[in-house]
Design an enzyme around this catalytic site. Structure first.
Site, PDB file in Angstrom:
ATOM      1  N   LYS A  79       4.384  -3.935  -8.099  1.00 62.90           N
ATOM      2  CA  LYS A  79       4.443  -2.602  -7.492  1.00 62.90           C
ATOM      3  C   LYS A  79       4.712  -1.578  -8.595  1.00 62.90           C
ATOM      4  O   LYS A  79       5.516  -1.836  -9.499  1.00 62.90           O
ATOM      5  CB  LYS A  79       5.550  -2.564  -6.444  1.00 62.90           C
ATOM      6  CG  LYS A  79       5.602  -1.270  -5.643  1.00 62.90           C
ATOM      7  CD  LYS A  79       6.649  -1.347  -4.522  1.00 62.90           C
ATOM      8  CE  LYS A  79       6.699  -0.066  -3.712  1.00 62.90           C
ATOM      9  NZ  LYS A  79       7.696  -0.119  -2.620  1.00 62.90           N
ATOM     10  N   SER A 154       6.197   0.965   2.060  1.00 62.32           N
ATOM     11  CA  SER A 154       5.547   1.635   0.960  1.00 62.32           C
ATOM     12  C   SER A 154       4.837   0.675  -0.001  1.00 62.32           C
ATOM     13  O   SER A 154       3.986   1.123  -0.776  1.00 62.32           O
ATOM     14  CB  SER A 154       6.591   2.437   0.152  1.00 62.32           C
ATOM     15  OG  SER A 154       7.526   1.585  -0.457  1.00 62.32           O
ATOM     16  N   SER A 178       9.954  -1.741   3.188  1.00 61.19           N
ATOM     17  CA  SER A 178       8.742  -1.541   2.384  1.00 61.19           C
ATOM     18  C   SER A 178       8.071  -2.816   1.886  1.00 61.19           C
ATOM     19  O   SER A 178       6.935  -2.760   1.402  1.00 61.19           O
ATOM     20  CB  SER A 178       9.038  -0.635   1.191  1.00 61.19           C
ATOM     21  OG  SER A 178       9.160   0.692   1.615  1.00 61.19           O
TER      22      SER A 178
END
Lengths: 486, 99
Positions: A79, A154, A178
């Site tokens: 990420k 997210s 997330s």
């Protein structure tokens, strides 16, 4: 057999037996990214050259039989909020669009030491603020199961990349769902570990007291493998636990018979999509067949989880993002600036997207004189009650089962005009983070051809139980093996 | 209780977080903030008399270490990300006023 579809466990065995090389595996993954990711758009940066160099080193390690781990030679994606030395780390924000960290996050170092191969950095909601990946400043990521739908957020890029077989594992970060919410939307397995189990050093902070880095994988076994490699004490992060990291994979086959599974009644209420509810009910029957005891429990403050989570997020994020000021790194808009305050105002106006602006302003509001007691302090008090809810429940059961979202993945653009509506999609995943407890998300079936996710929530530092139960479930179901056609 | 957050308040908090903001943005955020804060006011229903605020979640204790110099990033390396630098320092416009 296709190389991109292998689990970590399968790929690792084939590498050890020299049936494949890491260079072959990595090249296959890079080729697939360049082919498929034009549709999914899960990667912000693809690191072809670096990946192949790391793959060659992994092959040397395997050839010499030196320091080989289950992750040696395995391609993965990170990420884009986790620092990678020499590789652009953007948080999907304009303000960090060209930021290249000079140091590695502890997680990056641990994975590199284990010998895994970084193939790229994945898209996300800007600074982790969002539930659909639509708040990326760069582009939308699409759900591999239906490209008109969101992947969740997210960590939407990490979930979509995993789901579309564009990495053998990915790393996400869960501040309030997330990892779990997009895992559910994209049919992958992902864990939010106990707060403090994985070092946050080098993670670009959203909410320092919630942020938890966790792997996203094809199954619970792989998830355990990666967590084992990244968990542990770190002198650079004084909130990390000193206690040893259990050997999760060695314990994963322990029987689950007789374990007590709690069903929190507040999570099974009106508003849940019918297909989600029936998938969850079917999963409960599976756990019963595995010999687990099912008990209804109550977490009475559940509905307050959302306002507690968001108020504390606004407050902590407004402080954490103060460092994005256009002076030491990142975007700097100084044209016509008469003083340093002017640089701050211009840089942040241009560099932040609307959701980030909303949240840092609301944070300043909740912390400001006259409102501090009513919002910030009140939220911290209700947070204590949320924690007590979990403590009370865990006095009578070993773990809890809940959905990851009341619906399956919604359509792109469906919720972007109403921020509150978007916040409400996090309703089932936010309460764990203020409480610090671990939770694993795993595929639980389908509703209208879109994946349904469930989560198992455990006691502090009891990831072992979550992996055992998730693994037992995946031995008798094959939802996690379903793949989208792309 | 319904609480409106007017554009004046929006502009005030924007300045607190050093965020430039246009008139149109202030208007848009004003409406959105009012509905968000209104929803969050549900916390008022919860009786928190005698409930202590959560202060940490890992039951952490202070962690101390020896104050020993460790190797750190070189000045040259550090300045790689600085938008402007001069003679080994980060360069910014005037920070202090004339008075």
């Amino acid at each position: 057999m296709q190389l991109h579809n292998l689990t970590i466990r399968e790929a690792s065995e084939m590498l050890a037996q020299k049936q494949i090389s890491s260079v072959e595996l990595t090249q296959a993954m890079l080729d697939r990214i360049h082919d498929i990711d034009t549709k999914v758009k899960s990667y912000v940066t693809v690191t072809d050259d670096l990946a192949l160099e790391q793959a060659r080193k992994a092959d040397e390690r395997i050839a010499k039989g030196e320091k080989v781990t289950p992750l040696t030679g395995i391609p993965f994606a990170m990420k884009d909020c986790i620092s990678t030395r020499g590789v652009r780390t953007t948080c999907s924000s304009k303000i960090l669009e060209n930021y290249v960290p000079q140091y590695n996050a502890t997680v990056t170092n641990k994975i590199a030491d284990a010998g895994a191969v970084l193939v790229g950095k994945t898209n996300m909601d800007e600074f982790g603020m969002g539930s659909s990946c639509e708040n990326s400043a760069f582009f939308n990521t699409h759900n591999p199961w239906n490209l008109d739908h969101v992947p969740g957020g997210s960590s939407g890029g990490s979930a979509a990349a995993m789901s579309a077989s564009l990495a053998t594992f990915t790393i996400g970060e869960d501040t309030g769902g997330s990892v779990r919410m997009p895992a559910g939307f994209c049919n992958v397995t992902g864990i939010k570990p106990t707060y403090g189990r994985v070092s946050r050093y080098g993670l670009i902070a959203l909410v320092s007291s919630f942020d938890s880095i966790g792997p996203m994988t094809r199954d619970a076994y792989d998830c355990a493998t990666v967590l084992e490699a990244i968990a542990g004490h770190d002198p650079h992060d004084s909130t990390t636990y000193n206690s040893p990291v259990p050997n999760y994979t060695a314990n994963i086959n322990k029987p689950v018979k007789g374990m007590k599974l709690g069903i929190p009644k507040e999570y099974f209420v009106a508003g849940m999509e019918a297909g989600v509810e029936s998938a969850l009910q079917e999963s409960i029957r599976q756990f019963e067949k595995l010999g687990m005891e099912i008990h209804e429990v109550s977490l009475p403050h559940t509905k307050y989880g959302l306002p507690v989570y968001y108020l504390l997020l606004f407050a902590e994020a407004s402080a954490n993002l103060a460092r994005m000021d256009g002076t030491r790194f990142g975007l700097s808009v100084s044209d016509g600036a008469k003083d340093v305050i002017d640089i701050y105002l211009k840089t942040r106006h241009e560099g932040f997207g609307d959701e980030v602006k909303r949240r840092i302003m609301l944070g300043a509001y909740a912390l400001s004189a006259g409102y501090y007691d009513a919002y910030y302090l009140k939220a911290q008090k209700v947070r204590t009650l949320l924690r007590r809810d979990f403590e009370t429940a865990f006095a009578s059961v070993d773990l809890l089962l809940a959905p990851t979202c009341p619906t399956t993945a919604f359509k792109l653009g469906e919720k972007t005009s109403d921020p509150l509506e978007m916040y409400l999609s996090d309703i089932y995943v936010v309460a764990t983070n203020p409480a610090g407890v671990p939770a694993i998300a795993l595929p639980a079936g389908f509703s209208n051809n879109m994946p349904v996710g469930m989560q198992l929530i455990g006691k502090h530092l009891d990831e072992s139980t979550l992996f055992q139960v998730a693994h037992a479930y995946q031995q008798v179901t094959d939802w996690h093996k379903q793949q989208p056609s792309l | 209780m319904t609480q409106t957050i007017d554009t004046k308040t929006v502009k005030h908090v924007a300045f607190l977080v050093r965020l430039g903001i246009s008139k149109e943005e202030a208007q848009k955020f004003s409406g959105q903030f009012s509905s968000i804060i209104d929803y969050f006011n549900m916390l008022n229903e919860v009786d928190t008399d005698n409930v202590p605020p959560a202060s940490d979640i890992a039951n952490a204790e202070n962690v101390l270490r020896e104050d020993v110099v460790q190797p750190s990033m070189s000045r040259e390396e550090f300045l790689k990300n600085a938008p402007k630098s001069e003679r080994g320092y980060v360069k910014v416009p005037t920070v202090l006023g004339d008075e």
